[in-house]
Design an enzyme around this catalytic site. Structure first.
Site, PDB file in Angstrom:
ATOM      1  N   ILE A 192       4.985  -9.882  43.396  1.00  0.00           N
ATOM      2  CA  ILE A 192       3.608  -9.895  43.908  1.00  0.00           C
ATOM      3  C   ILE A 192       3.562  -8.885  45.050  1.00  0.00           C
ATOM      4  O   ILE A 192       4.477  -8.835  45.880  1.00  0.00           O
ATOM      5  CB  ILE A 192       3.169 -11.314  44.355  1.00  0.00           C
ATOM      6  CG1 ILE A 192       1.692 -11.332  44.783  1.00  0.00           C
ATOM      7  CG2 ILE A 192       4.063 -11.864  45.443  1.00  0.00           C
ATOM      8  CD1 ILE A 192       1.095 -12.734  44.878  1.00  0.00           C
ATOM      9  N   VAL A 238       0.692  -6.265  47.552  1.00  0.00           N
ATOM     10  CA  VAL A 238      -0.654  -5.808  47.925  1.00  0.00           C
ATOM     11  C   VAL A 238      -0.502  -4.533  48.757  1.00  0.00           C
ATOM     12  O   VAL A 238       0.330  -4.486  49.685  1.00  0.00           O
ATOM     13  CB  VAL A 238      -1.395  -6.896  48.746  1.00  0.00           C
ATOM     14  CG1 VAL A 238      -2.734  -6.369  49.250  1.00  0.00           C
ATOM     15  CG2 VAL A 238      -1.583  -8.151  47.919  1.00  0.00           C
ATOM     16  N   GLY A 272      -6.787 -11.452  51.987  1.00  0.00           N
ATOM     17  CA  GLY A 272      -6.920 -12.517  50.998  1.00  0.00           C
ATOM     18  C   GLY A 272      -6.524 -12.120  49.588  1.00  0.00           C
ATOM     19  O   GLY A 272      -6.627 -12.938  48.673  1.00  0.00           O
ATOM     20  N   GLY A 310      -3.445 -11.220  48.376  1.00  0.00           N
ATOM     21  CA  GLY A 310      -2.206 -11.890  47.976  1.00  0.00           C
ATOM     22  C   GLY A 310      -2.486 -13.318  47.531  1.00  0.00           C
ATOM     23  O   GLY A 310      -1.988 -13.767  46.493  1.00  0.00           O
ATOM     24  N   ARG A 311      -3.303 -14.011  48.282  1.00  0.00           N
ATOM     25  CA  ARG A 311      -3.641 -15.396  47.934  1.00  0.00           C
ATOM     26  C   ARG A 311      -4.405 -15.446  46.603  1.00  0.00           C
ATOM     27  O   ARG A 311      -4.172 -16.321  45.773  1.00  0.00           O
ATOM     28  CB  ARG A 311      -4.470 -16.026  49.052  1.00  0.00           C
ATOM     29  CG  ARG A 311      -4.614 -17.509  48.909  1.00  0.00           C
ATOM     30  CD  ARG A 311      -5.308 -18.149  50.081  1.00  0.00           C
ATOM     31  NE  ARG A 311      -5.511 -17.259  51.208  1.00  0.00           N
ATOM     32  CZ  ARG A 311      -6.625 -17.225  51.920  1.00  0.00           C
ATOM     33  NH1 ARG A 311      -7.625 -18.007  51.622  1.00  0.00           N
ATOM     34  NH2 ARG A 311      -6.729 -16.413  52.959  1.00  0.00           N
ATOM     35  N   GLU A 331      11.846 -16.463  44.216  1.00  0.00           N
ATOM     36  CA  GLU A 331      12.808 -16.091  45.254  1.00  0.00           C
ATOM     37  C   GLU A 331      12.104 -15.201  46.263  1.00  0.00           C
ATOM     38  O   GLU A 331      11.281 -14.375  45.887  1.00  0.00           O
ATOM     39  CB  GLU A 331      13.998 -15.319  44.679  1.00  0.00           C
ATOM     40  CG  GLU A 331      15.066 -16.184  44.068  1.00  0.00           C
ATOM     41  CD  GLU A 331      14.791 -16.437  42.597  1.00  0.00           C
ATOM     42  OE1 GLU A 331      14.155 -15.579  41.972  1.00  0.00           O
ATOM     43  OE2 GLU A 331      15.212 -17.495  42.101  1.00  0.00           O
ATOM     44  N   ASN A 338      11.292 -12.400  55.060  1.00  0.00           N
ATOM     45  CA  ASN A 338       9.974 -11.894  54.652  1.00  0.00           C
ATOM     46  C   ASN A 338       8.891 -12.882  55.128  1.00  0.00           C
ATOM     47  O   ASN A 338       8.365 -13.684  54.356  1.00  0.00           O
ATOM     48  CB  ASN A 338       9.932 -11.706  53.133  1.00  0.00           C
ATOM     49  CG  ASN A 338       8.680 -10.972  52.665  1.00  0.00           C
ATOM     50  OD1 ASN A 338       7.710 -10.867  53.401  1.00  0.00           O
ATOM     51  ND2 ASN A 338       8.709 -10.486  51.442  1.00  0.00           N
ATOM     52  N   TYR A 358       3.469 -18.345  50.683  1.00  0.00           N
ATOM     53  CA  TYR A 358       3.944 -19.351  49.722  1.00  0.00           C
ATOM     54  C   TYR A 358       3.844 -20.760  50.306  1.00  0.00           C
ATOM     55  O   TYR A 358       3.436 -21.696  49.623  1.00  0.00           O
ATOM     56  CB  TYR A 358       5.389 -19.043  49.305  1.00  0.00           C
ATOM     57  CG  TYR A 358       5.553 -17.728  48.564  1.00  0.00           C
ATOM     58  CD1 TYR A 358       4.656 -17.348  47.567  1.00  0.00           C
ATOM     59  CD2 TYR A 358       6.608 -16.875  48.854  1.00  0.00           C
ATOM     60  CE1 TYR A 358       4.809 -16.143  46.894  1.00  0.00           C
ATOM     61  CE2 TYR A 358       6.764 -15.672  48.178  1.00  0.00           C
ATOM     62  CZ  TYR A 358       5.861 -15.311  47.201  1.00  0.00           C
ATOM     63  OH  TYR A 358       6.010 -14.128  46.526  1.00  0.00           O
TER      64      TYR A 358
HETATM   65  C1  LIG Z   1       3.226 -10.986  50.851  1.00  0.00           C
HETATM   66  C2  LIG Z   1       1.941 -10.226  50.547  1.00  0.00           C
HETATM   67  C3  LIG Z   1       1.798 -10.125  49.020  1.00  0.00           C
HETATM   68  C4  LIG Z   1       0.740 -10.999  51.124  1.00  0.00           C
HETATM   69  O1  LIG Z   1      -0.432 -10.355  50.694  1.00  0.00           O
HETATM   70  P1  LIG Z   1      -1.765 -10.362  51.596  1.00  0.00           P
HETATM   71  O2  LIG Z   1      -2.862  -9.858  50.730  1.00  0.00           O
HETATM   72  O3  LIG Z   1      -1.531  -9.675  52.868  1.00  0.00           O
HETATM   73  O4  LIG Z   1      -1.927 -11.933  51.879  1.00  0.00           O
HETATM   74  P2  LIG Z   1      -3.290 -12.714  52.221  1.00  0.00           P
HETATM   75  O5  LIG Z   1      -4.167 -11.869  53.051  1.00  0.00           O
HETATM   76  O6  LIG Z   1      -3.854 -13.245  50.941  1.00  0.00           O
HETATM   77  O7  LIG Z   1      -2.733 -13.900  53.091  1.00  0.00           O
HETATM   78  C5  LIG Z   1      -2.387 -15.165  52.503  1.00  0.00           C
HETATM   79  C6  LIG Z   1      -1.600 -15.957  53.517  1.00  0.00           C
HETATM   80  O8  LIG Z   1      -0.305 -15.368  53.692  1.00  0.00           O
HETATM   81  C7  LIG Z   1       0.103 -15.473  55.052  1.00  0.00           C
HETATM   82  N1  LIG Z   1       0.313 -14.120  55.566  1.00  0.00           N
HETATM   83  C8  LIG Z   1       0.049 -12.950  54.942  1.00  0.00           C
HETATM   84  N2  LIG Z   1       0.454 -11.916  55.701  1.00  0.00           N
HETATM   85  C9  LIG Z   1       0.972 -12.440  56.829  1.00  0.00           C
HETATM   86  C10 LIG Z   1       1.557 -11.873  57.994  1.00  0.00           C
HETATM   87  N3  LIG Z   1       1.684 -10.547  58.144  1.00  0.00           N
HETATM   88  N4  LIG Z   1       2.007 -12.708  58.956  1.00  0.00           N
HETATM   89  C11 LIG Z   1       1.891 -14.042  58.814  1.00  0.00           C
HETATM   90  N5  LIG Z   1       1.323 -14.644  57.725  1.00  0.00           N
HETATM   91  C12 LIG Z   1       0.888 -13.850  56.745  1.00  0.00           C
HETATM   92  C13 LIG Z   1      -0.989 -16.244  55.762  1.00  0.00           C
HETATM   93  O9  LIG Z   1      -0.666 -17.625  55.691  1.00  0.00           O
HETATM   94  C14 LIG Z   1      -2.185 -15.951  54.909  1.00  0.00           C
HETATM   95  O10 LIG Z   1      -3.183 -16.932  54.999  1.00  0.00           O
HETATM   96  P3  LIG Z   1      -4.334 -16.786  56.138  1.00  0.00           P
HETATM   97  O11 LIG Z   1      -4.887 -15.398  56.004  1.00  0.00           O
HETATM   98  O12 LIG Z   1      -5.305 -17.844  55.754  1.00  0.00           O
HETATM   99  O13 LIG Z   1      -3.638 -16.995  57.431  1.00  0.00           O
HETATM  100  C15 LIG Z   1       1.952  -8.801  51.191  1.00  0.00           C
HETATM  101  O14 LIG Z   1       2.324  -8.938  52.562  1.00  0.00           O
HETATM  102  C16 LIG Z   1       2.896  -7.824  50.524  1.00  0.00           C
HETATM  103  O15 LIG Z   1       2.527  -7.155  49.535  1.00  0.00           O
HETATM  104  N6  LIG Z   1       4.133  -7.691  51.050  1.00  0.00           N
HETATM  105  C17 LIG Z   1       5.093  -6.723  50.521  1.00  0.00           C
HETATM  106  C18 LIG Z   1       5.607  -7.137  49.171  1.00  0.00           C
HETATM  107  C19 LIG Z   1       6.284  -8.493  49.240  1.00  0.00           C
HETATM  108  O16 LIG Z   1       7.027  -8.786  50.161  1.00  0.00           O
HETATM  109  N7  LIG Z   1       6.042  -9.326  48.197  1.00  0.00           N
HETATM  110  C20 LIG Z   1       6.601 -10.663  48.103  1.00  0.00           C
HETATM  111  C21 LIG Z   1       7.934 -10.602  47.478  1.00  0.00           C
HETATM  112  S1  LIG Z   1       8.659 -12.239  47.332  1.00  0.00           S
END
Ligand SMILES: CC(C)(COP(=O)(O)OP(=O)(O)OC[C@H]1O[C@@H](n2cnc3c(N)ncnc32)[C@H](O)[C@@H]1OP(=O)(O)O)[C@@H](O)C(=O)NCCC(=O)NCCS
Length: 169
Positions: free
Chosen positions: A80, A82, A90, A92-93, A114, A119, A126
């Site tokens: 996953i 973004v 929002g 990722g969610r 995993e 991270n 999650y």
């Molecule tokens: C992990 C990832 C997919 C999250 O995507 P995102 O679009 O930023 O996430 P969202 O905006 O939907 O946030 C969902 C929830 O995640 C958490 N979250 C996301 N980014 C965060 C950050 N930088 N710090 C703390 N919490 C975070 C929060 O709980 C958030 O909920 P909230 O906005 O209501 O507080 C993104 O950071 C990413 O692409 N990371 C790099 C790739 C990766 O690590 N993938 C996962 C591999 S296991």
């Protein structure tokens, strides 16, 4: 505010997904061959997130992607991601909710994944969706030599009505 949508991943999305892989995972990014093999494997379901105003990352509206593997019992989150420019909006969610809804539709017992122990954004996402840490896998990520948490979301104990939620397919 831009609007985000989810649809199945198509072969025409390959270049953008590989570009995002490199942006997000650097040396650990999937290659074209790895992505093609992954998508051709049994039980896979991949989706992308699109935005109606791509803006800062060019004309392609694909700004996120995610995939699931269902083995007949459990579903596994395969990836996953973004685009950095659209993180914390929002997306990722949205993608994770679609994967979970699809796993429910398939009547999976649980969703497993995993994640690197350091991270924090992914771990927070999650946990927020109800996943719990099951175990630590030592040196799971190579060549970084980093440990992973195995996480699990139990779907069997959820209310029956949740199994009828719609999803992107
Ligand atoms: C992990 C990832 C997919 C999250 O995507 P995102 O679009 O930023 O996430 P969202 O905006 O939907 O946030 C969902 C929830 O995640 C958490 N979250 C996301 N980014 C965060 C950050 N930088 N710090 C703390 N919490 C975070 C929060 O709980 C958030 O909920 P909230 O906005 O209501 O507080 C993104 O950071 C990413 O692409 N990371 C790099 C790739 C990766 O690590 N993938 C996962 C591999 S296991």
């Amino acid at each position: 505010m831009p609007e985000f949508h989810v649809r199945p991943l198509r072969s025409s999305d390959f270049d953008r997904v590989l570009w995002l892989e490199r942006e997000l995972f650097g040396a650990g990014a999937w290659t074209y061959g790895m992505l093609a093999d992954e998508l051709a494997a049994l039980g896979r379901w991949y989706i992308v997130a699109t935005v109606d105003e791509p803006g800062s990352i060019g004309p392609d509206p694909v700004i996120g992607y995610a995939g699931l593997w269902f083995d007949g019992d459990d579903a596994q989150v395969m990836t996953i991601g973004v685009a950095r420019a659209f993180q914390r909006s929002g997306v990722g969610r949205l993608l994770l909710d679609e994967l979970i809804a699809h796993a429910r539709k398939l009547k999976a017992n649980a969703v497993l994944l995993e994640v690197r122990v350091d991270n924090e954004p992914a771990l927070a996402m999650y946990r927020r969706s109800g996943f719990e840490v099951l175990a630590v896998r030592k040196r799971y990520y190579q060549p970084e030599n980093k440990d992973a948490y195995t996480m699990r979301l139990d779907l069997r104990s959820e209310p029956r009505a949740a199994a009828d939620d719609g999803d992107a397919a």
